[in-house]
Write an enzyme that holds these catalytic residues in place. Structure first.
Site, short mmCIF file in Angstrom:
data_model
loop_
_atom_site.label_atom_id
_atom_site.label_comp_id
_atom_site.label_asym_id
_atom_site.label_seq_id
_atom_site.Cartn_x
_atom_site.Cartn_y
_atom_site.Cartn_z
CB CYS A 1 3.00 1.02 0.72
SG CYS A 1 2.05 1.10 2.19
CD GLU B 1 3.05 -1.50 -3.50
OE1 GLU B 1 1.86 -1.46 -3.86
OE2 GLU B 1 3.46 -0.93 -2.47
CD GLU C 1 -0.02 4.55 2.85
OE1 GLU C 1 0.47 4.22 1.75
OE2 GLU C 1 0.10 3.89 3.89
CE LYS D 1 -13.62 -4.43 3.68
NZ LYS D 1 -12.69 -5.60 3.61
P1 ADP Z 1 -4.62 -5.58 -1.03
O1 ADP Z 1 -3.95 -5.93 -2.30
O2 ADP Z 1 -3.77 -4.96 0.00
O3 ADP Z 1 -5.53 -6.62 -0.49
P2 ADP Z 1 -6.91 -4.03 -1.68
O4 ADP Z 1 -6.89 -2.63 -2.15
O5 ADP Z 1 -7.54 -5.05 -2.55
O6 ADP Z 1 -5.41 -4.33 -1.39
O7 ADP Z 1 -7.59 -4.14 -0.25
C1 ADP Z 1 -7.47 -3.18 0.76
C2 ADP Z 1 -8.81 -3.06 1.45
O8 ADP Z 1 -9.77 -2.57 0.52
C3 ADP Z 1 -9.36 -4.38 1.98
O9 ADP Z 1 -10.02 -4.14 3.21
C4 ADP Z 1 -10.37 -4.76 0.91
O10 ADP Z 1 -11.40 -5.60 1.37
C5 ADP Z 1 -10.92 -3.40 0.54
N1 ADP Z 1 -11.58 -3.36 -0.78
C6 ADP Z 1 -11.31 -4.12 -1.87
N2 ADP Z 1 -12.14 -3.80 -2.88
C7 ADP Z 1 -12.94 -2.80 -2.43
C8 ADP Z 1 -14.00 -2.03 -3.01
N3 ADP Z 1 -14.40 -2.21 -4.26
N4 ADP Z 1 -14.57 -1.09 -2.25
C9 ADP Z 1 -14.18 -0.86 -0.99
N5 ADP Z 1 -13.21 -1.56 -0.38
C10 ADP Z 1 -12.59 -2.52 -1.08
#
Ligand code: ADP
Length: 499
Positions: A299, A401, A264, A190
């Site tokens: 990070c 962060e 991570e 994804k």
């Molecule tokens: P960032 O602040 O780096 O965008 P996120 O943790 O929000 O960090 O996003 C990292 C990845 O996790 C992205 O691919 C995002 O679409 C996905 N993501 C966000 N929310 C969810 C969720 N509830 N379940 C699974 N994947 C998610």
């Protein structure tokens, strides 16, 4: 433009256009079942460069089913042969480094010369590294009883769900898919909503060699597309890089299914500069470690730099001079050192931190480098790097962060004081110390609470070196042989009774 006619010299804008709106499932480029898409924007200009498929649980189900269909035959191939195929993928990708570097620069705003091209070559390197490890998927023989032959074997988990962020999307994907695939798993990725195109292109290239269904990629938003991947009953493992909040949600959902997760997450990595350090090397290391070439969106970025009071002012002045000399500009221009932040939301968040720091008692904000003058970039998400002095380790800027070009320089008078502050953090991803004293270096290597400690140097994630955090920085390790064995296989114990 037909995606079949894409080649390594294709212009990144044409590439972005040609890849628009697609997922890659079962070896084919397909649109989201709903037909929906969302825009992909160049953060250097604010202009749309393409679209991505806005996928949901239906698309995830199709991708997982394709992976499930492909997996038994893939796992039945001898491990070394799987590895050889992945190594061949690395060779194929090597011919596309320039193209992938340009595409990821276009969609993320990371400068081509300092970041994006480097990232593209690390992708090929990671595949090459894991491609050579197929025959390391071996077990042990256990001296359990003289009448019994007892061995352990390594088996693939099945279908692995890979969820990645936007800051180094191709590299972080490669460090997950390569070990997963070599270990005999099939994968559904994804992608991050901000950077879905370069990773799609990587998967499309790899699908020229991999059997269909082994590597699938789907784009979409976290709750609609990421969450269904985690909860899908056909997915036996999730490996994730992203924020602590999302990592926690994913760990909870994986906990409900009782499947393993590798996480991570964030960092607030300390760097300690002792007064006996080779100051010029430490300055160069700090400038590299702060990751300002990526606008601090890493990070591992050294975001808290503890400097001995005897060298503090000189050190900060030297760092400032180096950052001032860095050129901010068009990410695709070879002369550019620093590109843009990824999104307006991220920029506003970073500027909010800068403002909070500026009004803190005793703090000074040193703004470095200059915004690009080019009119075409006036809507670009450029932010001038800021060095803060005078903030304590207990300030918000030193605890949270920021994921932007902001570093706190904190003065100390004794090693123990610096070490205690370095460890006084919710995170524990990386840490660095600069000193000529062997005893101090050794002591710090033992006592710094981090998964990755560097003495008198600063490099980024490298295939072959285990990478991962302690505390809120995550669970598990990546980038190494151990990462493949521990995170992408099950160990099976087999006992043959020979009587
Ligand atoms: P960032 O602040 O780096 O965008 P996120 O943790 O929000 O960090 O996003 C990292 C990845 O996790 C992205 O691919 C995002 O679409 C996905 N993501 C966000 N929310 C969810 C969720 N509830 N379940 C699974 N994947 C998610």
């Amino acid at each position: 433009m037909d995606t079949e006619t894409l080649h390594p010299d294709t212009d990144p804008k044409q590439l972005a256009h040609a890849l628009s709106g697609f997922n890659l499932i079962d070896g084919k480029l397909v649109r989201a079942c709903s037909g929906r898409t969302f825009p992909v924007v160049n953060p250097a200009t604010g202009l749309q460069i393409g679209t991505a498929a806005s996928s949901d649980a239906k698309d995830i189900a199709l991708a997982v089913e394709a992976a499930q269909r492909a997996q038994p035959a893939w796992a039945a191939i001898a491990a070394r042969k799987r590895g050889m195929l992945v190594a061949e993928c690395a060779r194929l990708l090597n011919a596309h480094v320039e193209e992938l570097g340009r595409l990821v620069a276009l969609e993320t705003g990371k400068a081509l010369r300092t970041e994006s091209r480097v990232e593209a070559s690390v992708v090929a390197d990671a595949l090459q590294f894991y491609g050579g490890l197929g025959s390391e998927l071996k077990g042990e023989s256990v001296p359990f009883s003289p009448e019994m032959l007892t061995v352990t074997t390594r088996e693939a988990i099945g279908v692995v769900g890979v969820i990645i962020p936007w800051n180094a999307p191709m590299m972080l994907m490669a460090l997950k898919i390569a070990p997963a695939i070599v270990a005999g798993n099939c994968v559904v990725v994804k992608s991050a909503e901000e950077a879905p195109l370069a990773v799609l292109r990587v998967c499309q290239i790899l699908n020229q060699l991999l059997p269909q269904g082994v590597l699938n990629i789907v784009s979409g938003f976290g709750p609609e597309c990421g969450a269904p991947l985690v909860s899908h009953p056909g997915v036996g493992k999730i490996t994730f890089t992203g924020s602590v909040e999302t990592g926690r949600l994913i760990a909870k959902a994986a906990g409900d299914k009782l499947i393993p997760v590798t996480l991570e997450l964030g960092g607030k990595s300390p760097m300690i500069v002792m007064d006996d350090a080779d100051l010029d090397r430490a300055v160069a290391g700090a400038v590299a470690g702060m990751r300002f070439t990526r606008q601090g969106q890493s990070c591992t970025a050294a975001s808290r730099i503890f400097v001995h009071e005897r060298v503090h002012d000189e050190f900060v002045a030297k760092v400032r001079a180096k950052v001032d000399a860095m050129k901010m500009g068009d990410p695709l221009d070879e002369a550019t050192d620093i590109g843009t932040l990824i999104s307006r939301e991220q920029r506003d968040k970073v500027l909010g931190y800068v403002e909070a720091g500026r009004v803190s008692a005793g703090a000074s904000a040193i703004e470095c480098s200059a915004l690009p003058a080019d009119d075409a970039l006036r809507d670009g998400l450029f932010v001038r790097p800021v060095l803060f002095t005078g903030l304590g380790n207990d300030s918000r800027l030193a605890r949270e962060e920021i994921f932007g070009p902001v570093t706190c320089f904190i003065k100390f008078s004794h090693y123990e004081e610096a070490l205690a502050q370095a460890n006084d953090s919710d995170f524990g991803l990386a840490a660095t110390i600069w000193t000529r004293d062997l005893k101090t270096a050794l002591d710090a290597s033992r006592r710094l609470q981090a998964g990755f400690v560097q003495i008198n140097q600063n490099i980024v994630v490298q295939p072959g070196l285990s990478y991962g955090g302690v505390k809120q920085s995550g669970l598990g390790r990546e980038a190494s042989l151990e990462a493949m064995l521990d995170h992408f296989t099950h160990k099976k114990t087999v006992i043959f009774n020979m009587q």
